[in-house]
Design an enzyme around this catalytic site. Structure first.
Site, PDB file in Angstrom:
ATOM      1  N   LEU A 189      50.297  51.920  45.578  1.00 56.66           N
ATOM      2  CA  LEU A 189      51.296  52.984  45.497  1.00 56.66           C
ATOM      3  C   LEU A 189      51.213  53.712  44.157  1.00 56.66           C
ATOM      4  O   LEU A 189      50.785  53.161  43.151  1.00 56.66           O
ATOM      5  CB  LEU A 189      52.709  52.462  45.756  1.00 56.66           C
ATOM      6  CG  LEU A 189      53.310  51.327  44.968  1.00 56.66           C
ATOM      7  CD1 LEU A 189      53.772  51.784  43.605  1.00 56.66           C
ATOM      8  CD2 LEU A 189      54.485  50.754  45.758  1.00 56.66           C
ATOM      9  N   ASN A 201      40.810  53.003  42.074  1.00 54.09           N
ATOM     10  CA  ASN A 201      41.301  53.755  40.920  1.00 54.09           C
ATOM     11  C   ASN A 201      40.158  54.459  40.185  1.00 54.09           C
ATOM     12  O   ASN A 201      40.300  55.598  39.732  1.00 54.09           O
ATOM     13  CB  ASN A 201      42.065  52.834  39.959  1.00 54.09           C
ATOM     14  CG  ASN A 201      43.533  52.739  40.345  1.00 54.09           C
ATOM     15  OD1 ASN A 201      43.985  53.396  41.280  1.00 54.09           O
ATOM     16  ND2 ASN A 201      44.288  51.921  39.632  1.00 54.09           N
ATOM     17  N   CYS A 229      47.191  53.046  34.654  1.00 56.00           N
ATOM     18  CA  CYS A 229      46.153  52.332  35.404  1.00 56.00           C
ATOM     19  C   CYS A 229      44.744  52.892  35.315  1.00 56.00           C
ATOM     20  O   CYS A 229      43.795  52.123  35.167  1.00 56.00           O
ATOM     21  CB  CYS A 229      46.568  52.270  36.862  1.00 56.00           C
ATOM     22  SG  CYS A 229      48.097  51.374  37.041  1.00 56.00           S
ATOM     23  N   PHE A 230      44.595  54.197  35.446  1.00 60.28           N
ATOM     24  CA  PHE A 230      43.233  54.718  35.596  1.00 60.28           C
ATOM     25  C   PHE A 230      42.303  54.292  34.460  1.00 60.28           C
ATOM     26  O   PHE A 230      41.265  53.678  34.685  1.00 60.28           O
ATOM     27  CB  PHE A 230      43.250  56.247  35.714  1.00 60.28           C
ATOM     28  CG  PHE A 230      43.624  56.738  37.084  1.00 60.28           C
ATOM     29  CD1 PHE A 230      43.882  55.843  38.112  1.00 60.28           C
ATOM     30  CD2 PHE A 230      43.700  58.094  37.362  1.00 60.28           C
ATOM     31  CE1 PHE A 230      44.224  56.283  39.382  1.00 60.28           C
ATOM     32  CE2 PHE A 230      44.032  58.542  38.627  1.00 60.28           C
ATOM     33  CZ  PHE A 230      44.299  57.648  39.636  1.00 60.28           C
ATOM     34  N   ARG A 281      53.006  56.256  29.807  1.00 59.65           N
ATOM     35  CA  ARG A 281      51.842  55.462  29.415  1.00 59.65           C
ATOM     36  C   ARG A 281      50.549  56.269  29.592  1.00 59.65           C
ATOM     37  O   ARG A 281      50.311  56.847  30.644  1.00 59.65           O
ATOM     38  CB  ARG A 281      51.787  54.162  30.229  1.00 59.65           C
ATOM     39  CG  ARG A 281      52.846  53.166  29.762  1.00 59.65           C
ATOM     40  CD  ARG A 281      52.887  51.940  30.617  1.00 59.65           C
ATOM     41  NE  ARG A 281      53.397  52.237  31.958  1.00 59.65           N
ATOM     42  CZ  ARG A 281      53.462  51.340  32.930  1.00 59.65           C
ATOM     43  NH1 ARG A 281      53.053  50.107  32.723  1.00 59.65           N
ATOM     44  NH2 ARG A 281      53.938  51.675  34.111  1.00 59.65           N
TER      45      ARG A 281
HETATM   46  C1  UGA Z   1      47.400  55.508  40.516  1.00 54.12           C
HETATM   47  C2  UGA Z   1      46.798  55.510  41.928  1.00 54.12           C
HETATM   48  O1  UGA Z   1      46.892  56.810  42.506  1.00 54.12           O
HETATM   49  C3  UGA Z   1      47.547  54.503  42.824  1.00 54.12           C
HETATM   50  O2  UGA Z   1      46.912  54.427  44.093  1.00 54.12           O
HETATM   51  C4  UGA Z   1      47.512  53.126  42.155  1.00 54.12           C
HETATM   52  O3  UGA Z   1      48.229  52.170  42.913  1.00 54.12           O
HETATM   53  C5  UGA Z   1      48.126  53.226  40.773  1.00 54.12           C
HETATM   54  O4  UGA Z   1      47.398  54.190  39.975  1.00 54.12           O
HETATM   55  C6  UGA Z   1      48.067  51.878  40.129  1.00 54.12           C
HETATM   56  O5  UGA Z   1      46.963  51.335  40.005  1.00 54.12           O
HETATM   57  O6  UGA Z   1      49.121  51.348  39.791  1.00 54.12           O
HETATM   58  P1  UGA Z   1      49.545  56.631  39.383  1.00 54.12           P
HETATM   59  O7  UGA Z   1      48.880  56.261  38.099  1.00 54.12           O
HETATM   60  O8  UGA Z   1      50.970  56.297  39.583  1.00 54.12           O
HETATM   61  O9  UGA Z   1      48.737  55.986  40.613  1.00 54.12           O
HETATM   62  O10 UGA Z   1      49.461  58.209  39.555  1.00 54.12           O
HETATM   63  P2  UGA Z   1      48.407  59.243  40.190  1.00 54.12           P
HETATM   64  O11 UGA Z   1      49.119  60.074  41.153  1.00 54.12           O
HETATM   65  O12 UGA Z   1      47.195  58.565  40.674  1.00 54.12           O
HETATM   66  O13 UGA Z   1      48.058  60.160  38.937  1.00 54.12           O
HETATM   67  C7  UGA Z   1      47.305  59.665  37.831  1.00 54.12           C
HETATM   68  C8  UGA Z   1      47.000  60.792  36.867  1.00 54.12           C
HETATM   69  O14 UGA Z   1      46.044  61.691  37.431  1.00 54.12           O
HETATM   70  C9  UGA Z   1      48.212  61.650  36.504  1.00 54.12           C
HETATM   71  O15 UGA Z   1      48.187  61.942  35.128  1.00 54.12           O
HETATM   72  C10 UGA Z   1      48.011  62.901  37.333  1.00 54.12           C
HETATM   73  O16 UGA Z   1      48.639  64.025  36.781  1.00 54.12           O
HETATM   74  C11 UGA Z   1      46.514  63.024  37.311  1.00 54.12           C
HETATM   75  N1  UGA Z   1      45.965  63.829  38.412  1.00 54.12           N
HETATM   76  C12 UGA Z   1      46.141  63.455  39.706  1.00 54.12           C
HETATM   77  C13 UGA Z   1      45.228  64.973  38.122  1.00 54.12           C
HETATM   78  O17 UGA Z   1      45.046  65.319  36.950  1.00 54.12           O
HETATM   79  N2  UGA Z   1      44.704  65.699  39.159  1.00 54.12           N
HETATM   80  C14 UGA Z   1      44.868  65.353  40.459  1.00 54.12           C
HETATM   81  O18 UGA Z   1      44.357  66.075  41.347  1.00 54.12           O
HETATM   82  C15 UGA Z   1      45.610  64.206  40.734  1.00 54.12           C
END
Ligand code: UGA
Length: 438
Positions: free
Chosen positions: A133, A195, A247-248, A317
């Site tokens: 999620l 991820n 996470c990423f 974070r």
């Molecule tokens: C991410 C994963 O999407 C989840 O599936 C996973 O469970 C989670 O990490 C985890 O391991 O706990 P999250 O970090 O909550 O979720 O948020 P995301 O929606 O994935 O966004 C991550 C980052 O990427 C944000 O800074 C967002 O702004 C950025 N992002 C996202 C972009 O820059 N471009 C996009 O097209 C999508």
């Protein structure tokens, strides 16, 4: 379901009207279930003794010191949770890895559990059930997940039975065809890979955004066009000032470290480059701000809208705003910060006392924007789109700049008002062109 934590303050908050985290829809779920089938407590021992199934959801941050520092996952909390479970268990338990962990963590945890359990004949079945999620959409992701993944020792009967027990829990609300089972190591590795692949998509489109600015292409049009290819798909192709979140980066570094430990340096380097591109995007953004504003932002008030790593969360974070703010402060800027969810104390913790001398946090956008030379959009909060940008233009210094790090505003409208607009991966405003290459 009993949620336990050692931190009394945190548990008190979960039992109060002010939950300790902001997540759309979470209040409703907690209020509907608390005291009925959902309990929050600090009595870990009693909860462990009573449980048939224990989800371990502790932090696994990147190691700060020692072997693998800056890359490997720190399993201190996991190990201490396992030691407590072993010490207090008097009946068989299914132990579910919810935290994101390196591949083969289950093996290590099993050893800790088996060797530390004083009660005779207690059996532990370890399952991996990675969490997919995302913040901001967590409740929807929970109620209607793309898939649920359960890894276990499916090669033997005990492992298969443990998997089946957890499948039955999810089957209460998730269609069975969406509940996947796998061997333990595949499940653990799938989490890191998911991820890493998601982050890699963002770094890829961010790399293309830099090229778009040089060539006159528009990254949104490129994303849209390639997203129509069903093999690529439209999601996670929004160019941004960089990905953040807890996470990423952590998971990629951990994945790359595991590769290194197995002698796969080329594979590790491939994944490190995804983080490298993310850092480049943040640096590139700061360079744009400085070069556009005549190569000096010293003592200029720069309004920063958004600090959270993405909208609909107060989580900061690894938010790209930290590096961008630090970069601008290094060039002497005075930052006027407004985020609808992030409190000043959090910004202070993230930025440190020294940087806070150059940051003022505002409770409303109007004060942050008044007399600013430029606006930088760091988070894609919907409310930023609804502002009266004409009024904002009136109260700013001229030339008034907007640097849209999320590509959420109506850039044509802003230009019409008179703003000098920089939008990631979009054709460059002629005013900024002369400053290019800086
Ligand atoms: C991410 C994963 O999407 C989840 O599936 C996973 O469970 C989670 O990490 C985890 O391991 O706990 P999250 O970090 O909550 O979720 O948020 P995301 O929606 O994935 O966004 C991550 C980052 O990427 C944000 O800074 C967002 O702004 C950025 N992002 C996202 C972009 O820059 N471009 C996009 O097209 C999508």
């Amino acid at each position: 379901m009993t949620v336990v934590d050692l931190n009394q303050q945190r548990i008190d908050a979960w039992n109060s009207d002010n939950l300790p985290i902001y997540e759309p829809g979470l209040d409703e779920v907690v209020k509907a279930c608390r005291g009925k089938n959902l309990f929050f407590s600090t009595d870990c021992e009693a909860a462990i003794r009573a449980a048939q199934c224990i989800f371990v959801s502790v932090n696994t941050p990147t190691k700060k010191t020692g072997l693998g520092k800056g890359k490997a996952a720190d399993l201190t909390y996991w190990e201490s949770a396992a030691r407590n479970i072993a010490a207090w268990s008097t009946s068989d338990k299914i132990i579910v890895e919810k935290s994101t962990v390196p591949v083969r963590t289950a093996e290590a945890i099993e050893k800790v559990l088996l060797r530390n359990c004083p009660a005779p004949g207690v059996h532990f079945d370890i399952l991996s059930n990675p969490e997919f999620l995302a913040e901001g959409t967590a409740i929807d992701d929970l109620t209607a997940p793309d898939r649920v993944l359960i890894g276990g020792k499916i090669e033997n009967d005990r492992g298969t039975a443990a998997c089946a027990a957890l499948v039955d829990v999810y089957a209460n609300w998730v269609p069975r065809e969406r509940i996947l089972t796998a061997n333990l190591w595949s499940a653990e590795l799938s989490k890191l890979t998911a991820n890493a692949m998601l982050a890699q998509r963002i770094s890829s489109i961010n790399a293309i955004s830099a090229l778009c600015e040089c060539t006159g292409a528009d990254v949104s049009q490129v994303s849209f066009a390639i997203g129509k290819d069903s093999r690529i798909g439209p999601k996670f192709l929004n160019a941004s000032v960089g990905f953040g979140g807890s996470c990423f980066q952590k998971d990629i570094l951990n994945l790359a470290y595991i590769c290194e430990c197995h002698g796969l340096q080329e594979v590790a380097d491939y994944w490190y480059s995804v983080v490298g591109m993310n850092d480049y995007q943040k640096t590139r953004f700061v360079r744009r701000v400085v070069s556009a504003m005549f190569n000096t932002i010293r003592n200029k008030k720069i309004a920063m809208l958004g600090f959270a790593f993405k909208k609909d969360t107060g989580d900061t974070r690894e938010t790209p705003a930290i590096d961008v703010a630090a970069g601008m402060i290094e060039d002497g800027a005075k930052i006027a910060l407004y985020d609808p969810q992030v409190p000043e104390e959090q910004v202070r913790m993230d930025m440190g006392e020294e940087a806070m001398k150059s940051i003022t946090c505002y409770k409303n956008p109007t004060d942050a924007l008044k007399d600013a030379h430029a606006v930088t959009i760091m988070t894609e909060w919907d409310e930023f789109k609804t502002y009266d940008w004409k009024e904002i233009y009136e109260v700013m210094h001229k030339p008034a700049f907007v640097f849209d790090g999320r590509n959420i505003l109506d850039h044509a409208h802003l230009s019409e008002i008179g703003f000098i607009v920089y939008a990631l991966g979009k054709p460059i405003d002629p005013f900024l062109k002369s400053a290019e290459g800086a």
